[in-house]
Write a protein that holds these residues in place. Structure first.
Motif, PDB file in Angstrom:
ATOM      1  N   LEU A 189       0.837  -1.190   0.000  1.00  0.00           N
ATOM      2  CA  LEU A 189       0.000   0.000   0.000  1.00  0.00           C
ATOM      3  C   LEU A 189       0.875   1.245   0.000  1.00  0.00           C
ATOM      4  N   ALA A 191       0.740   5.434   0.867  1.00  0.00           N
ATOM      5  CA  ALA A 191      -0.043   6.488   1.506  1.00  0.00           C
ATOM      6  C   ALA A 191       0.807   7.734   1.627  1.00  0.00           C
ATOM      7  N   THR A 196      -1.621   8.103   8.474  1.00  0.00           N
ATOM      8  CA  THR A 196      -2.486   7.342   7.564  1.00  0.00           C
ATOM      9  C   THR A 196      -1.888   5.976   7.279  1.00  0.00           C
ATOM     10  N   LEU A 200      -3.428   2.286   8.276  1.00  0.00           N
ATOM     11  CA  LEU A 200      -3.657   1.247   7.275  1.00  0.00           C
ATOM     12  C   LEU A 200      -2.970  -0.060   7.664  1.00  0.00           C
ATOM     13  N   CYS A 236      -3.382   4.465  -1.608  1.00  0.00           N
ATOM     14  CA  CYS A 236      -4.420   4.863  -0.654  1.00  0.00           C
ATOM     15  C   CYS A 236      -4.410   6.387  -0.548  1.00  0.00           C
ATOM     16  N   ALA A 264      -7.561   3.389  -3.525  1.00  0.00           N
ATOM     17  CA  ALA A 264      -8.560   3.352  -2.463  1.00  0.00           C
ATOM     18  C   ALA A 264      -8.576   4.715  -1.798  1.00  0.00           C
ATOM     19  N   VAL A 271     -15.503   3.770   2.815  1.00  0.00           N
ATOM     20  CA  VAL A 271     -14.308   3.682   1.991  1.00  0.00           C
ATOM     21  C   VAL A 271     -14.720   3.253   0.594  1.00  0.00           C
ATOM     22  N   HIS A 273     -13.629   2.206  -3.339  1.00  0.00           N
ATOM     23  CA  HIS A 273     -12.546   1.612  -4.122  1.00  0.00           C
ATOM     24  C   HIS A 273     -12.864   1.796  -5.592  1.00  0.00           C
TER      25      HIS A 273
END
Length: 274
Positions: A189, A191, A196, A200, A236, A264, A271, A273
């Motif tokens: 992921l 970010a 954040t 996650l 993200c 995302a 949330v 997607h």
């Protein structure tokens, strides 16, 4: 011609805070209006002969601009060749100075990081965000988040204060650098900020790369895609719905398109997607 050159810098959003002396052919560093006190991210080189021309930019944003005075006189081939030579020399001087500044910042970052103690979850910022201090260190009341390249080399540090204020070590490289939380297995992921990313990681157990800001998402994405060509990536995004143009979401989609990743982002309903 100094005034015209300075006007061009201001038009590009790189006006110096204080009056700037521009010695012939020498690179000058300065604080750009709007940058934090003590920083010298701006740079400029001006040549007066044969035709007034120069190069300027910002190490913070990575931008570079070339300027040439407007004149009714036609330059001779020799003058044009000399102008190109000087502009090329100015760009080389800029590159050499940037390398020196980056190296000094990296050395300072390593010294500060090596001498710091591990951060604890009791830091006010971490308590407020409800996240852990995943490998962070602390200097007095400041959290330190290391920014490394894909080879693991430390380039700079982000400092986060108890009130959430953030700043970087002056002169350090940010582009393409990130902080890794966890080890990637089948997915990674991306970010923007530490809080954040830590949230996650706590929620999903997935590895997350802290990119520090939306402008750095695409550089980090490309760097990590080259390092992990077979991994599944999800960007993200920060949903900056209240900001014109929604820069967080825009940058996330650009980064995702660059490496074939998913996106995302939070919505008011939960949330989403895409």
């Amino acid at each position: 011609m100094d005034t015209e050159f300075l006007n061009a810098m201001a038009a590009a959003g790189l006006a110096p805070v204080k009056p700037l002396a521009l010695p012939e052919g020498r690179i000058v560093r300065f604080r750009v209006q709007g940058d934090k006190a003590g920083s010298r991210n701006g740079w400029a080189v001006l040549h007066q002969h044969p035709i007034p021309a120069g190069v300027f930019g910002s190490w913070k944003t990575g931008e570079q601009h070339t300027w040439k005075a407007t004149t009714n006189e036609t330059a001779t081939p020799a003058e044009r060749a000399e102008l190109q030579r000087k502009l090329h020399a100015a760009q080389q001087a800029r590159a050499a100075e940037e390398a020196r500044v980056r190296a000094e910042a990296a050395a300072r970052a390593l010294k500060l990081w090596s001498g710091a103690k591990p951060a604890t979850d009791d830091h006010p910022y971490l308590r407020a965000k409800g996240v852990h201090a995943y490998g962070l260190r602390a200097l007095r009341d400041q959290l330190m988040v290391p920014a490394r390249d894909a080879d693991g080399r430390l380039h700079t540090l982000q400092f986060i204060g108890p009130d959430g204020s953030k700043r970087f070590l002056t002169g350090g490289r940010i582009a393409g650098c990130y902080y890794a939380i966890g080890r990637p297995d089948d997915a990674l992921l991306l970010a923007e900020g530490y809080a954040t990313a830590a949230t996650l990681h706590q929620a999903t157990g997935r590895a997350v790369a802290v990119c520090f800001n939306c402008g750095n998402l695409i550089a980090v994405a490309r760097s990590l895609r080259a390092k992990f060509p077979r991994l599944r990536f999800v960007v993200c995004a920060d949903n900056d719905a209240g900001t014109p143009g929604n820069p967080g979401l825009k940058a996330a989609h650009e980064a995702a398109r660059a490496i074939g990743a998913g996106v995302a982002f939070p919505s008011f309903e939960g949330v989403a997607h895409v």
